[in-house]
Design a protein around this motif. Sequence first.
Motif, short mmCIF file in Angstrom:
data_model
loop_
_atom_site.label_atom_id
_atom_site.label_comp_id
_atom_site.label_asym_id
_atom_site.label_seq_id
_atom_site.Cartn_x
_atom_site.Cartn_y
_atom_site.Cartn_z
N ARG A 25 0.84 -1.20 0.00
CA ARG A 25 0.00 0.00 0.00
C ARG A 25 0.88 1.25 0.00
O ARG A 25 0.63 2.20 -0.73
N VAL A 26 1.94 1.23 0.79
CA VAL A 26 2.88 2.35 0.81
C VAL A 26 3.55 2.49 -0.56
O VAL A 26 3.67 3.60 -1.08
N ALA A 27 3.94 1.38 -1.15
CA ALA A 27 4.59 1.41 -2.48
C ALA A 27 3.66 2.03 -3.52
O ALA A 27 4.12 2.76 -4.40
N ARG A 28 2.37 1.75 -3.42
CA ARG A 28 1.40 2.35 -4.35
C ARG A 28 1.32 3.86 -4.18
O ARG A 28 1.12 4.59 -5.13
N VAL A 36 9.13 -1.80 -6.17
CA VAL A 36 9.09 -3.19 -5.74
C VAL A 36 9.73 -4.04 -6.82
O VAL A 36 9.27 -4.07 -7.96
N VAL A 37 10.83 -4.73 -6.47
CA VAL A 37 11.56 -5.55 -7.45
C VAL A 37 11.44 -7.05 -7.18
O VAL A 37 11.86 -7.86 -8.00
N GLY A 38 10.85 -7.41 -6.03
CA GLY A 38 10.69 -8.82 -5.72
C GLY A 38 9.62 -9.02 -4.67
O GLY A 38 9.42 -8.17 -3.80
N LEU A 39 8.91 -10.13 -4.78
CA LEU A 39 7.85 -10.48 -3.83
C LEU A 39 7.98 -11.94 -3.43
O LEU A 39 8.39 -12.78 -4.24
N ALA A 40 7.60 -12.23 -2.19
CA ALA A 40 7.60 -13.62 -1.72
C ALA A 40 6.39 -13.86 -0.84
O ALA A 40 5.93 -12.97 -0.12
N SER A 46 -2.35 -17.53 -5.74
CA SER A 46 -3.21 -16.66 -6.54
C SER A 46 -3.07 -15.20 -6.12
O SER A 46 -3.02 -14.31 -6.97
N LYS A 47 -2.99 -14.95 -4.83
CA LYS A 47 -2.82 -13.58 -4.34
C LYS A 47 -1.45 -13.03 -4.77
O LYS A 47 -1.32 -11.87 -5.16
N LEU A 48 -0.43 -13.87 -4.69
CA LEU A 48 0.92 -13.46 -5.11
C LEU A 48 0.93 -13.15 -6.60
O LEU A 48 1.52 -12.15 -7.02
N ALA A 49 0.25 -13.95 -7.39
CA ALA A 49 0.19 -13.71 -8.84
C ALA A 49 -0.46 -12.36 -9.14
O ALA A 49 0.00 -11.63 -10.03
N GLU A 50 -1.51 -12.01 -8.40
CA GLU A 50 -2.16 -10.70 -8.58
C GLU A 50 -1.18 -9.57 -8.30
O GLU A 50 -1.11 -8.58 -9.03
N GLN A 51 -0.40 -9.71 -7.22
CA GLN A 51 0.58 -8.69 -6.85
C GLN A 51 1.68 -8.57 -7.89
O GLN A 51 2.10 -7.47 -8.24
N VAL A 52 2.13 -9.71 -8.39
CA VAL A 52 3.18 -9.71 -9.42
C VAL A 52 2.70 -8.96 -10.64
O VAL A 52 3.42 -8.12 -11.21
N SER A 53 1.48 -9.22 -11.06
CA SER A 53 0.93 -8.55 -12.23
C SER A 53 0.75 -7.05 -11.99
O SER A 53 1.08 -6.24 -12.85
N GLU A 54 0.25 -6.69 -10.82
CA GLU A 54 0.04 -5.27 -10.53
C GLU A 54 1.34 -4.47 -10.50
O GLU A 54 1.42 -3.38 -11.05
N PHE A 55 2.38 -5.02 -9.87
CA PHE A 55 3.62 -4.29 -9.68
C PHE A 55 4.66 -4.55 -10.77
O PHE A 55 5.72 -3.93 -10.77
N GLY A 56 4.37 -5.47 -11.67
CA GLY A 56 5.32 -5.76 -12.74
C GLY A 56 6.63 -6.33 -12.24
O GLY A 56 7.68 -6.07 -12.80
N ILE A 68 3.37 -24.03 -7.03
CA ILE A 68 4.15 -23.37 -8.08
C ILE A 68 3.42 -23.40 -9.41
O ILE A 68 3.42 -22.42 -10.15
N GLY A 69 2.78 -24.50 -9.74
CA GLY A 69 2.03 -24.60 -11.01
C GLY A 69 0.95 -23.54 -11.11
O GLY A 69 0.79 -22.91 -12.15
N GLU A 70 0.23 -23.32 -10.02
CA GLU A 70 -0.81 -22.29 -10.00
C GLU A 70 -0.19 -20.90 -10.18
O GLU A 70 -0.72 -20.08 -10.92
N LEU A 71 0.94 -20.67 -9.54
CA LEU A 71 1.61 -19.37 -9.66
C LEU A 71 2.09 -19.15 -11.09
O LEU A 71 1.86 -18.08 -11.66
N LYS A 72 2.70 -20.15 -11.69
CA LYS A 72 3.20 -20.03 -13.07
C LYS A 72 2.08 -19.68 -14.04
O LYS A 72 2.28 -18.93 -14.98
N GLY A 73 0.89 -20.22 -13.80
CA GLY A 73 -0.24 -19.95 -14.67
C GLY A 73 -0.81 -18.56 -14.51
O GLY A 73 -1.57 -18.10 -15.35
N GLY A 74 -0.43 -17.85 -13.43
CA GLY A 74 -1.02 -16.55 -13.16
C GLY A 74 -0.10 -15.36 -13.33
O GLY A 74 -0.51 -14.23 -13.09
N VAL A 75 1.16 -15.61 -13.72
CA VAL A 75 2.10 -14.50 -13.88
C VAL A 75 2.58 -14.41 -15.32
O VAL A 75 2.52 -15.39 -16.07
N PRO A 76 3.05 -13.25 -15.73
CA PRO A 76 3.55 -13.09 -17.11
C PRO A 76 4.74 -14.02 -17.39
O PRO A 76 5.52 -14.32 -16.49
N SER A 77 4.87 -14.44 -18.64
CA SER A 77 6.02 -15.25 -18.99
C SER A 77 7.28 -14.41 -18.79
O SER A 77 7.26 -13.20 -18.93
#
Length: 94
Positions: A25-28, A36-40, A46-56, A68-77
Amino acid sequence: MPGTARAKKVVILGSTGSIGESALRVAREIPEHMEVVGLAANRSASKLAEQVSEFGVANVTLFDDSAIGELKGGVPSGTQIKSGMEGLVELATL
């Protein structure tokens, strides 16, 4: 350019928890000061994938590799996905 503030590059460990969400929220609110250059996350793929997409974010770690399979399906290649303690250490040293 002299006098221009550069954004601090940050990695947020536990980004899907309450403290991590507060940090995002602060980063926004101050993108000119915080990049933001990394997330864990532990296991919220699914929530992590949303954050990855939002912050690039290009670097991400999911501690529990069973999702991991679910995460891979939700983030950009091209997103670098790691898991476990080794992944956390790599992310923390960016």
